[in-house]
Design a protein around this motif. Structure first.
Motif, PDB file in Angstrom:
ATOM      1  N   ASN A 102       0.717  -1.415   0.106  1.00 44.98           N
ATOM      2  CA  ASN A 102       0.001  -0.110   0.076  1.00 44.98           C
ATOM      3  C   ASN A 102       0.940   1.336  -0.217  1.00 44.98           C
ATOM      4  O   ASN A 102       0.262   2.230   0.885  1.00 44.98           O
ATOM      5  N   ALA A 103       1.844   1.173  -0.738  1.00 46.33           N
ATOM      6  CA  ALA A 103       2.579   2.486  -0.899  1.00 46.33           C
ATOM      7  C   ALA A 103       3.479   2.594  -2.095  1.00 46.33           C
ATOM      8  O   ALA A 103       3.615   1.336  -2.758  1.00 46.33           O
ATOM      9  N   SER A 104       3.849   3.777  -2.478  1.00 46.16           N
ATOM     10  CA  SER A 104       4.488   4.024  -3.937  1.00 46.16           C
ATOM     11  C   SER A 104       5.884   3.519  -3.953  1.00 46.16           C
ATOM     12  O   SER A 104       6.758   3.601  -3.202  1.00 46.16           O
ATOM     13  N   THR A 105       6.310   2.877  -5.147  1.00 46.34           N
ATOM     14  CA  THR A 105       7.532   2.418  -5.367  1.00 46.34           C
ATOM     15  C   THR A 105       8.606   3.693  -5.435  1.00 46.34           C
ATOM     16  O   THR A 105       9.871   3.567  -5.244  1.00 46.34           O
ATOM     17  N   ARG A 106       8.120   5.117  -5.552  1.00 45.55           N
ATOM     18  CA  ARG A 106       9.072   6.118  -5.617  1.00 45.55           C
ATOM     19  C   ARG A 106       9.798   6.173  -4.259  1.00 45.55           C
ATOM     20  O   ARG A 106      10.846   6.990  -4.236  1.00 45.55           O
ATOM     21  N   PHE A 107       9.383   5.391  -3.191  1.00 45.68           N
ATOM     22  CA  PHE A 107      10.403   5.822  -1.928  1.00 45.68           C
ATOM     23  C   PHE A 107      11.568   4.709  -1.980  1.00 45.68           C
ATOM     24  O   PHE A 107      12.385   5.022  -1.034  1.00 45.68           O
ATOM     25  N   THR A 108      12.002   4.060  -3.046  1.00 41.71           N
ATOM     26  CA  THR A 108      13.073   3.285  -3.168  1.00 41.71           C
ATOM     27  C   THR A 108      14.258   4.129  -3.278  1.00 41.71           C
ATOM     28  O   THR A 108      14.591   4.600  -4.688  1.00 41.71           O
ATOM     29  N   ASP A 109      14.876   4.853  -2.207  1.00 40.17           N
ATOM     30  CA  ASP A 109      15.791   5.730  -2.431  1.00 40.17           C
ATOM     31  C   ASP A 109      16.538   6.086  -0.892  1.00 40.17           C
ATOM     32  O   ASP A 109      15.636   5.863   0.057  1.00 40.17           O
ATOM     33  N   GLY A 110      17.669   6.138  -1.009  1.00 42.81           N
ATOM     34  CA  GLY A 110      18.461   6.149   0.253  1.00 42.81           C
ATOM     35  C   GLY A 110      17.903   7.362   0.923  1.00 42.81           C
ATOM     36  O   GLY A 110      18.025   6.797   2.350  1.00 42.81           O
ATOM     37  N   GLY A 111      17.723   8.371   0.735  1.00 45.82           N
ATOM     38  CA  GLY A 111      17.265   9.320   1.641  1.00 45.82           C
ATOM     39  C   GLY A 111      15.978   9.109   2.216  1.00 45.82           C
ATOM     40  O   GLY A 111      15.871   9.260   3.410  1.00 45.82           O
ATOM     41  N   GLN A 112      14.899   8.620   1.434  1.00 46.38           N
ATOM     42  CA  GLN A 112      13.649   8.406   1.759  1.00 46.38           C
ATOM     43  C   GLN A 112      13.531   6.939   2.710  1.00 46.38           C
ATOM     44  O   GLN A 112      12.821   7.232   3.630  1.00 46.38           O
ATOM     45  N   LEU A 113      14.399   6.227   2.759  1.00 48.67           N
ATOM     46  CA  LEU A 113      14.430   4.910   3.276  1.00 48.67           C
ATOM     47  C   LEU A 113      15.609   5.055   4.661  1.00 48.67           C
ATOM     48  O   LEU A 113      15.752   4.066   5.379  1.00 48.67           O
ATOM     49  N   GLY A 114      15.913   6.441   4.849  1.00 45.05           N
ATOM     50  CA  GLY A 114      16.520   6.582   6.035  1.00 45.05           C
ATOM     51  C   GLY A 114      18.006   6.656   6.308  1.00 45.05           C
ATOM     52  O   GLY A 114      18.656   6.540   7.279  1.00 45.05           O
ATOM     53  N   LEU A 115      18.387   6.384   4.974  1.00 42.95           N
ATOM     54  CA  LEU A 115      20.211   6.300   4.874  1.00 42.95           C
ATOM     55  C   LEU A 115      20.839   7.576   4.828  1.00 42.95           C
ATOM     56  O   LEU A 115      22.046   7.841   4.824  1.00 42.95           O
TER      57      LEU A 115
END
Length: 398
Positions: free
Chosen positions: A349-362
């Motif tokens: 239930n979420a967008s694939t656009r979050f696969t990103d170091g900044g968005q995933l807390g890195l």
């Protein structure tokens, strides 16, 4: 080999770089305009990645500032063991040494990727595309200024102004030690690097991401996730290219009609299979091979699928191993999907656009790896290290 700089010095260089990026903001944007005006290609996603505006400079500054605030990724203890003979054994993280980053059209990589590599104690060799040469050289000059002002060698960041032939020669027989290569770009660039490289390569692979609308989907969420994934940034590797709609979705026709009208607002070309191409605005695709394609364009494929099991099988056959999402209110079905889909990132239930170091807390990323070794998905600061064994004895022999 460069002697590891203290964490204090590495952080000081990063903060100095943030300051210089702010001071030289206008100059960077003006130089980038010349690169944009000189770009002859037709690729809209390439043009989008090449462009530097105020928002991009803000991101660059945020990236190096955040890196300076993070813990030192080098020398972190991962394991310890006391041998019965009294030796004390530790395994700690260690920098790779020299990292070569080969990339296309993205001046922000010259800041973000170099910053991650530098903070993790590595020397960086940057090989950017000719389309962004002026922007890249300007940013590298700022790296050198930051290093010089903090009494560190400019050798830590080096720009390789090579053409394709020179790059191939360097990959096959490097004129200096290279420990790791990270290609960031299209499939042709990645294939070229893998073919010629004489050292390990982390593949930042293609996207071709799928969204599966399960029969128990909340269709409002499904609409938002698909439209965001497809239209927010078409040049991104985390964009959506394929949508699988469960054959048993209630009000399936009404949902597809709503999805068509939303996508048409963004002028997205919609292709479909035998079932979905019955809708007026969906064109029947010619070959099943299209399921393998990453579009990087305002283009999407919508197909019908019989079940969760079939959706998993289809994604595992065709996707780039990057990201996939299931839209459902059924948590057990979501769990089955997430455990069995073979992609670096799986969403419920979420967008694939979050696969990103900044968005995933890195805090940022060097690349998004679709390989399984040595790190999968966004490669952040804490992943750009290898490890080393430290053994302390007092004369033990075996």
């Amino acid at each position: 080999m460069n002697t590891l700089l203290s964490i204090k010095k590495r952080n000081a260089v990063l903060l100095k770089m943030a300051q210089l990026l702010e001071e030289e903001r206008q100059a960077i944007i003006e130089i980038n305009k010349v690169d944009l005006e000189s770009y002859q290609g037709e690729d809209i996603s390439m043009y989008d990645r090449l462009k530097v505006d105020d928002a991009k400079v803000d991101e660059m500054i945020k990236s190096v500032t955040h890196l300076a605030s993070q813990e030192d990724p080098v020398g972190v203890e991962r394991f310890s063991f006391k041998h019965e003979n009294g030796m004390q054994v530790y395994n700690k993280t260690a920098s790779f040494g020299t990292v070569l980053i080969i990339y296309e059209s993205r001046p922000d990589v010259t800041v973000e990727a170099a910053g991650i590599a530098f903070k993790s104690g590595n020397k960086i060799l940057l090989k950017g595309g000719k389309e962004s040469l002026r922007s890249n050289l300007k940013i590298v000059a700022l790296w050198h200024q930051a290093l010089t002002e903090e009494s560190a060698s400019t050798d830590w960041v080096e720009y390789l102004q090579f053409n394709r032939t020179e790059t191939q020669a360097f990959l096959e027989k490097p004129t200096q030690p290279v420990d790791l290569i990270v290609p960031r770009g299209g499939e042709r660039l990645i294939a070229f690097v893998k073919q010629h490289a004489a050292c390990p390569v982390i593949v930042s692979g293609r996207g071709n991401n799928f969204v599966y609308v399960h029969k128990n989907a909340n269709t409002a969420i499904a609409l938002d996730v698909i439209v965001n994934g497809k239209t927010a940034k078409i040049s991104a590797c985390n964009a959506v290219d394929k949508v699988l709609i469960d054959a048993n979705l209630p009000n399936k026709e009404a949902f597809i009609q709503a999805l068509i009208s939303k996508l048409k607002e963004f002028k997205v070309e919609i292709l479909g299979d035998e079932k979905t191409s019955k809708f007026d605005e969906i064109t029947r695709f010619e070959s099943e091979e299209i399921w393998y394609e990453e579009f990087l364009d305002y283009k999407i494929v919508i197909g019908e699928i019989a079940s969760n099991t079939d959706a998993i099988a289809k994604i595992n056959t065709y996707s780039g191993g990057h990201s996939s999402s299931i839209i459902t209110t059924n948590e057990a079905e979501a769990k089955t999907f997430m455990e069995n889909v073979d992609t670096a990132a799986v969403y419920h239930n979420a967008s694939t656009r979050f696969t990103d170091g900044g968005q995933l807390g890195l805090g940022g990323e060097l690349a998004i790896s679709t390989d399984k070794l040595h790190q999968r998905g966004p490669i952040g600061l804490q992943h750009l290290v290898t490890n080393k064994w430290y053994i302390f004895g007092n004369g033990q022999t075996r």
